[in-house]
Design an enzyme around this catalytic site. Structure first.
Site, PDB file in Angstrom:
ATOM      1  N   ASN A 204       0.860  -1.198   0.000  1.00 28.00           N
ATOM      2  CA  ASN A 204       0.000   0.000   0.000  1.00 28.00           C
ATOM      3  C   ASN A 204       0.892   1.242   0.000  1.00 28.00           C
ATOM      4  O   ASN A 204       2.109   1.142  -0.020  1.00 28.00           O
ATOM      5  CB  ASN A 204      -0.944  -0.028   1.209  1.00 28.00           C
ATOM      6  N   LYS A 280       9.350 -16.977 -10.341  1.00 28.97           N
ATOM      7  CA  LYS A 280       8.565 -15.939 -11.011  1.00 28.97           C
ATOM      8  C   LYS A 280       7.425 -16.571 -11.809  1.00 28.97           C
ATOM      9  O   LYS A 280       7.645 -17.505 -12.595  1.00 28.97           O
ATOM     10  CB  LYS A 280       9.475 -15.145 -11.954  1.00 28.97           C
TER      11      LYS A 280
END
Ligand code: PMT
Length: 406
Positions: A204, A280
């Site tokens: 955030n 990944k």
């Protein structure tokens, strides 16, 4: 906070004089007696009435206004514990450095034997002038150097008055104001990072500034501080770097035991990815993918229930196995970040989480909250009390919060 202390505040004729009104308010909030002395030029920038109203004292400007047969410059110098000259112009600095006493302020400075703080503010070329630098070196006082940035004269450079909180902090430090000595504060800051795979995460916009401001203020007030943060922070107090909500919980629980106050200013993710991919994740042919999230522990709620259970057991005399015997529990303070119906949600949250105080801030506004240097908050207490702190930089807000809760 600064009860019993008299601050002699010298204001000289610079545009930054208007900022000193807020400094007077900070000193007054800290219960100091503030005696303002202005050079005649200072009153071109700020009025006597404003300064008198804020300081609740007469503002002195002219010399030889002798009362009770005491020369004013000597009686002011005798009465004050510290002299703070802010903003200090090149002119006043040079006069003080060379012993010129041609107005009340410079006369007092000449006769002053206790600590002096000087906060210069001027055009960048004046600041760089070797004569001014030489004069500054002659002063035997604390000089709070100006900052760089856009100056009122239109130049970009060094010359802007330093932050007024810095002047306040230095005053408090010199007057040895340390009311939180012996208290352990644990403060969290920053947004947590919840890994999706080795290159991606959920987080955030929390910058960590609010938590750092609280930690710095607590430290300045004498507390033993531990900052648990997701950001790279280098400080003279204990800093523990963490990444995820789970890491933060472990660190907070370890520090909780001997804390006197825990402040959760961090923006902790409510959910984390159920299974972090070890490698990944590759793009597939699908237009949509689904990430499954699981709930993170609510650290603040867990702290509050630990405290409540401990206090209950102490009352009943029953010592449960879930915690050690403690004589006291820390004050637990949460933050509440909302984008709508701030107070309504904050009231629900303080009851639900059970903390002693909840600091509510509106994160939909760009001029406060997330990442901003400023904040505006309402402090809610567990008994239903509320206090609004008007918009100010985060350091000022931090001091006001500490003053309110401790
Ligand atoms: O970091 P800055 O850029 O300076 O911004 C400051 C801030 C806006 C992040 C800060 O002032 C703030 O509001 N922090 C709390 C953010 C938040 O997570 O609010 P919340 O309403 O979602 O949570 C309420 C409280 O529970 C908070 O104290 C939070 O730390 C705590 N919490 C939340 C979730 C969780 N899983 N565990 C928790 O302990």
């Amino acid at each position: 906070m600064l009860s019993g202390k008299t601050i002699l505040l010298g204001i000289t004729g610079g545009i930054a004089s208007y900022k000193i009104c807020e400094l007077i308010r900070m000193y007054k909030r800290a219960n100091a007696d503030v005696q303002v002395v202005c050079t005649p030029n200072a009153l071109n920038f700020v009025t006597k009435l404003t300064l008198q109203t804020l300081s609740k004292n007469n503002v002195a400007v002219e010399e030889f206004d002798i009362k009770n047969y005491n020369p004013e410059h000597i009686s002011f110098a005798d009465k004050a514990d510290i002299m703070v000259i802010a903003p200090a112009t090149a002119n006043t600095i040079s006069k003080i450095a060379t012993g010129v006493a041609d107005n009340l302020l410079t006369s007092i400075a000449c006769a002053f034997t206790k600590p002096v703080i000087i906060a210069p503010a001027m055009n960048c070329h004046m600041w760089e002038n070797p004569i001014i630098q030489e004069n500054l070196r002659k002063l035997s006082c604390t000089v709070l150097e100006p900052e760089s940035g856009y100056l009122a004269c239109g130049y970009l450079g060094k010359g802007r008055l330093c932050k007024i909180e810095k002047i306040f902090d230095k005053t408090a430090e010199i007057l040895n104001y340390k009311p939180l000595t012996g208290k352990k504060f644990v403060i969290t800051s920053g947004g947590t990072f919840e890994d999706i795979d080795p290159v991606r995460y959920i987080s955030n916009y929390s910058s960590g500034k609010m938590g750092v401001a609280l930690a710095d203020s607590a430290k300045n007030l004498g507390a033993d501080v531990t900052l648990i943060t997701t950001k790279d922070v280098s400080k003279k107090y204990n800093v523990i770097k963490v990444k995820s909500a789970l890491d933060m919980k472990d660190a907070v629980m370890r520090e909780f035991d001997n804390a006197d106050c825990v402040i959760m200013a961090a923006a902790v993710a409510d959910y984390r990815v159920k299974e972090t991919a070890p490698q990944k994740m590759k793009k597939t042919d699908e237009d949509e993918i689904t990430l499954t999230l699981v709930k993170n522990p609510d650290i603040l709620s867990e702290l509050c229930s630990l405290k409540a259970r401990g206090q209950e057991d102490k009352k009943t005399g029953y010592i449960a196995c879930h915690h050690d015997i403690r004589t006291s529990y820390p004050l637990v303070v949460g933050f509440c970040a909302e984008s709508e119906n701030l107070i309504e949600h904050a009231k629900e949250k303080i009851t639900k989480k059970g903390c002693d105080y909840l600091i509510a801030n509106d994160i939909s506004r760009k001029d406060i909250g997330f990442s901003s240097d400023y904040n505006e908050v309402t402090i809610l207490d567990k008994n239903g009390g509320m206090k609004k702190l008007e918009r100010a930089d985060k350091m000022t807000i931090a001091y006001q919060i500490l003053e309110e809760i401790f």
